[in-house]
Enzyme design. Structure first.
Site, short mmCIF file in Angstrom:
data_model
loop_
_atom_site.label_atom_id
_atom_site.label_comp_id
_atom_site.label_asym_id
_atom_site.label_seq_id
_atom_site.Cartn_x
_atom_site.Cartn_y
_atom_site.Cartn_z
N ASN A 71 14.29 -19.42 31.60
CA ASN A 71 14.38 -18.11 30.94
C ASN A 71 13.89 -17.01 31.88
O ASN A 71 12.86 -17.15 32.53
CB ASN A 71 13.50 -18.15 29.68
CG ASN A 71 13.66 -16.93 28.79
OD1 ASN A 71 14.77 -16.56 28.41
ND2 ASN A 71 12.54 -16.29 28.45
N GLU A 128 10.48 -16.85 33.98
CA GLU A 128 10.28 -15.76 34.94
C GLU A 128 9.71 -16.21 36.28
O GLU A 128 8.75 -15.63 36.78
CB GLU A 128 9.38 -14.69 34.30
CG GLU A 128 9.93 -14.18 32.97
CD GLU A 128 9.04 -13.13 32.32
OE1 GLU A 128 7.93 -12.89 32.82
OE2 GLU A 128 9.46 -12.55 31.31
N HIS A 181 15.98 -7.31 27.80
CA HIS A 181 15.15 -6.14 27.52
C HIS A 181 15.86 -4.98 28.21
O HIS A 181 15.84 -4.87 29.43
CB HIS A 181 13.74 -6.33 28.07
CG HIS A 181 13.00 -7.46 27.43
ND1 HIS A 181 12.58 -7.42 26.11
CD2 HIS A 181 12.62 -8.67 27.91
CE1 HIS A 181 11.95 -8.55 25.82
NE2 HIS A 181 11.96 -9.33 26.88
N ASP A 217 15.84 -6.48 23.15
CA ASP A 217 15.45 -5.20 22.54
C ASP A 217 16.10 -4.11 23.38
O ASP A 217 16.25 -4.24 24.59
CB ASP A 217 13.93 -5.00 22.39
CG ASP A 217 13.11 -5.44 23.59
OD1 ASP A 217 13.56 -5.27 24.73
OD2 ASP A 217 12.00 -5.96 23.38
N GLU A 246 15.61 -12.48 24.29
CA GLU A 246 14.53 -11.53 23.91
C GLU A 246 15.08 -10.11 23.78
O GLU A 246 14.46 -9.15 24.25
CB GLU A 246 13.41 -11.57 24.96
CG GLU A 246 12.85 -12.97 25.18
CD GLU A 246 11.71 -13.02 26.21
OE1 GLU A 246 11.18 -11.95 26.55
OE2 GLU A 246 11.38 -14.13 26.63
C1 XIL Z 1 5.18 -10.82 25.35
C2 XIL Z 1 4.69 -10.66 23.94
O1 XIL Z 1 5.63 -9.94 23.18
C3 XIL Z 1 3.37 -9.97 23.94
O2 XIL Z 1 2.82 -9.95 22.62
C4 XIL Z 1 2.41 -10.66 24.89
O3 XIL Z 1 1.25 -9.97 25.04
C5 XIL Z 1 3.01 -10.81 26.26
O4 XIL Z 1 4.23 -11.46 26.17
N1 XIL Z 1 9.04 -11.89 28.45
C6 XIL Z 1 8.68 -13.04 27.78
C7 XIL Z 1 7.83 -12.97 26.60
O5 XIL Z 1 9.16 -14.13 28.14
O6 XIL Z 1 6.99 -14.08 26.47
C8 XIL Z 1 7.00 -11.70 26.59
O7 XIL Z 1 6.34 -11.62 25.36
C9 XIL Z 1 7.87 -10.50 26.81
C10 XIL Z 1 8.54 -10.59 28.15
#
Ligand code: XIL
Length: 490
Positions: free
Chosen positions: A340, A298, A376, A408, A406
Site C-alpha cells: 500500500n 509506504e 489522498h 479523500d 484511503e
Molecule cells: C493516519 C491516521 O488517519 C491518523 O489518525 C494517524 O495518526 C496516522 O495515520 N497513510 C496511511 C494511514 O497508510 O495509515 C494514515 O492514517 C494516513 C496516511
C-alpha cells in the site's frame, strides 16, 4: 478529540465471516436496508452547502510542500511540517509515534495513549480461505471478483444486488456490489455504536460494506509495550463488521510511522525477530477474520529513488519487504496480501518504483496479491486519470489486484463557491471510482473516514478541506451521488 476507549467485548467471533452465510446477517441487512431508505431521504434532503463548514481558513501552505503536489500528480498529505489543528475532532493515532528522523513526512502530531490489556479476541475457528475460492457467484453478469484472482468476497452477487438483496443500489456499497466491488471506510472505534453520534453508525452501515482500522491494528496499538499485545480495539472493529455483514482489511503490519519508541530504539540484531513476532502475533490473532492485510505500507521514497529510510530498511535492507510478506502468508495463508502506498496512483517516478517493486516480488515468488493506491487527492491538482488507468492496468497485468485504499479529496484549493467546490468534488469522486468500477480486478474503494467532522486531513492541513463524502452533519454531499453513479456505470 476521540481517544480510543479500548472497550472490552466478547462478541467477537466472525463465524461464517467468509461464507456470507452468517445466520444473523440477513436480518441485519434487511434491517439496514429498511433503515437506509429512511436515512437516505433524510440525508440527501439536506443541503450540503448549508451544512458544510464554509468559514474555514483556506488551505495551509503545507500543501505546497509536498513533492507529489508539486509534481501535479497525486497529492500526498505529507507536509514537511505537520499541521497541528487544535480544533480538529478527528482522533490522532494515539500512539507513541517515534518517527524515523529520516522520513520526510514524519509528523509529530501523535500523542501517547494509555495502554490496555489484551482482552482476547475472536476465536480462530472461522478460518476459511478468503482468496480465490469462492465460486458461488460464478456466472454472474458482472465482474466476478472471486474467480478472477480477487480476494474472496462476502456479499457478491453480480446481479444488481448484494447476495442477500439487502443493500439498495442507491447506497454506495449497494451500487459497488452490483458489479462485485466493495465500498470501504477507515474507522475509529470510539465512533462505532456511539450513542452520542449515532449517525456515524447509520451512515457507515448504510453506505459501506468494508472496514479498515484507522490506527487500531498498527504497532502503536497492538504492541505499544514490548511483548504486550493489545488486540481489543481491533477486535471491536472486527465484531462490528461481523454484526453488519462487512469485510475487514487489516492495516498495517510494516510502516515507518505509528511505531512505539521501543521499536525505533531496537538494536539492529533484534529488529528481524521483533518484526517476525509482530506479524505472527497480529496476523495470527485475526487469522480467518480479515480478508486482506496491508502488509507493507509506504516503503518507497516520494521521489521514487529508493526505499524509505525506516527502521526496517536501516536494519534489514530491502529484504524486510519480502520477509514481511512471507511472514504474513505463514500466519494466515488465506489472507490477501497487499503493498500500500500514496502518490503512486498515476504515472510518475514513484509509481514506476512501486510497479518495479511489486513486479520483482511477484517474479521472485514472494506472496503478494495486491496493491493499494491511497488516493489522498488535492482536488485542485488531481492525478491525471488517463495515467491512473494506465497504471492500474499495468499492475493488474502482473496478476495483482488493486484497491483504492484511503480516498479523500480536498477541495479547499478548488476555485469557486462552496457549491462549485462540492460539484468539482463530486466529479472527481465519480471519475476516480469509475476507474475501479471498470476493472474487475479492482477489489474495492475505501474512503479514509466517512465524514468531514472526523478526518485526519484536519490534522494534516487544517480545517476546511471537506475531503469526505458526508459533511459535518452526516448529510450526503454531492460526492455520494457521484460515487453511486460511478459504481453503476453511469
Ligand atoms: C493516519 C491516521 O488517519 C491518523 O489518525 C494517524 O495518526 C496516522 O495515520 N497513510 C496511511 C494511514 O497508510 O495509515 C494514515 O492514517 C494516513 C496516511
Amino acid at each position: 478529540m476521540f481517544v480510543d476507549p479500548v472497550q472490552e467485548r466478547s462478541d467477537t467471533t466472525l463465524r461464517d465471516r467468509n461464507s456470507g452465510s452468517e445466520p444473523s446477517r440477513g436480518f441485519n441487512m434487511r434491517w439496514a436496508a429498511a433503515l437506509a431508505g429512511l436515512v437516505l431521504t433524510a440525508l440527501t434532503g439536506c443541503s450540503s452547502e448549508e451544512d458544510a463548514p464554509g468559514d474555514a481558513a483556506p488551505t495551509d501552505a503545507n500543501a505546497e510542500s509536498s513533492p507529489a503536489v508539486d509534481s501535479g500528480v497525486v497529492d500526498s498529505p505529507r507536509p514537511e511540517t505537520g499541521t497541528k489543528d487544535g480544533q480538529s475532532e478527528a482522533a490522532p493515532d494515539p500512539t507513541v509515534d517515534a518517527q524515523s528522523e529520516a522520513a520526510p513526512d514524519a509528523r509529530g502530531d501523535d500523542v501517547g495513549r494509555p495502554d490496555a490489556a489484551d482482552v482476547g479476541g475472536p476465536s480462530a475457528d472461522a478460518a476459511a480461505d478468503t482468496r480465490d475460492t469462492d465460486t458461488s457467484d460464478a456466472g454472474s453478469s458482472g465482474p466476478d471478483a472471486a474467480s478472477d484472482g480477487n480476494p474472496r468476497d462476502a456479499g457478491d452477487a453480480g446481479d444488481g444486488q448484494s447476495s442477500d438483496g439487502a443493500r439498495p443500489i442507491d447506497t454506495m456499497a449497494g451500487a459497488a456490489l452490483t458489479r462485485g466491488h466493495h465500498m470501504g471506510a477507515a474507522v475509529q472505534t470510539a465512533l462505532l455504536d456511539s450513542a452520542t453520534e449515532p449517525l456515524f453508525t447509520t451512515v457507515l452501515t448504510t453506505h459501506y460494506d468494508l472496514l479498515v482500522a484507522e490506527y487500531q491494528m498498527k504497532w502503536g496499538t497492538t504492541q505499544a509495550t514490548r511483548g504486550v499485545f493489545n488486540f481489543a480495539p481491533g477486535d471491536q472493529i472486527v465484531a462490528f463488521a461481523s454484526r453488519h455483514g462487512m469485510l475487514v482489511k487489516g492495516h498495517t503490519l510494516v510502516w515507518h510511522q505509528s511505531l512505539p519508541a521501543w521499536v525505533t530504539a531496537l538494536a539492529a540484531a533484534e529488529v528481524g525477530a521483533v518484526l517476525d513476532a509482530q506479524i505472527a502475533a497480529v496476523v495470527g490473532h485475526w487469522k480467518g477474520k480479515l480478508f486482506a492485510w496491508d502488509v507493507v505500507n509506504e516503503a518507497i521514497t516520494d521521489d521514487g529513488a529508493g526505499y524509505r529510510n525506516s527502521v526496517w530498511f536501516q536494519h534489514l535492507g530491502a529484504a524486510f519487504i519480502e520477509r514481511s510478506f512471507r511472514a504474513a502468508r505463514a500466519a494466515d495463508p488465506a489472507a490477501h496480501l497487499i503493498y500500500n502506498d500514496y502518490g503512486a496512483e498515476a504515472l510518475n517516478a514513484k509509481s514506476n518504483r512501486v510497479y518495479s517493486l511489486v513486479r520483482d516480488l511477484k517474479n521472485a515468488g514472494v506472496p503478494i496479491d495486491g496493491v493499494g493506491l491511497q488516493f489522498h487527492v488535492n482536488g485542485a491538482a488531481p492525478p491525471p486519470l488517463a495515467d491512473v488507468a494506465t497504471n492500474l492496468d499495468r499492475l493488474i497485468a502482473l496478476g495483482l489486484t488493486v484497491n483504492f485504499s484511503e480516498i479523500d479529496i480536498r477541495v479547499a484549493d478548488v476555485p469557486g463557491t462552496q457549491a462549485e467546490k462540492l460539484a468539482r468534488q463530486r466529479t472527481l469522486y465519480h471519475d476516480v471510482i469509475a476507474l475501479c468500477a471498470a476493472r474487475p480486478k479492482c477489489h474495492s474503494a475505501s474512503t479514509w473516514g466517512i465524514t468531514d467532522k472526523h478526518t485526519w486531513i484536519d490534522m494534516q492541513y487544517g480545517a476546511g478541506h471537506m475531503p469526505l463524502p458526508f459533511d459535518v452533519n452526516y448529510a450526503a454531499k454531492p460526492a455520494v451521488a457521484g460515487v453511486i453513479d460511478a459504481w453503476l456505470g453511469k
